[in-house]
Motif scaffolding. Structure first.
Motif: not given
Length: 83
Positions: A41-51
């Motif tokens: 799940v963490l990569p999804v959160l990282v991408v969301a934080a980058l966006i």
């Protein structure tokens, strides 16, 4: 003469080491499963934080989340969701 055989039943004995081993095994499986799903799940959160742009404002937190992702991937590596 009758040759009746006695049925021998093994008494139920609780082995403390076996019980502790079972609990340790369950705990390890739980930690491994939690780490596996966290690393998923963490990569999804990282991408969301980058966006969203919050990763640029808090780069230390982004680095910590990425490090946590690596640790969770290593710990959860042996987990099989189908088992």
């Amino acid at each position: 003469m009758s040759s009746a055989t006695q049925s021998r039943q093994t008494p139920s004995v609780t082995n403390d080491r076996n019980t502790a081993g079972t609990w340790i095994h369950r705990a390890v499986r739980g930690v491994r499963a939690a780490a596996f799903w966290t690393a998923t799940v963490l990569p999804v959160l990282v991408v969301a934080a980058l966006i969203a742009g919050t990763a640029g404002r808090y780069p230390a937190i982004l680095g910590g989340v990425l490090a946590l992702n690596v640790v969770c991937a290593v710990v959860g590596h042996g987990h099989s969701p189908g088992r």
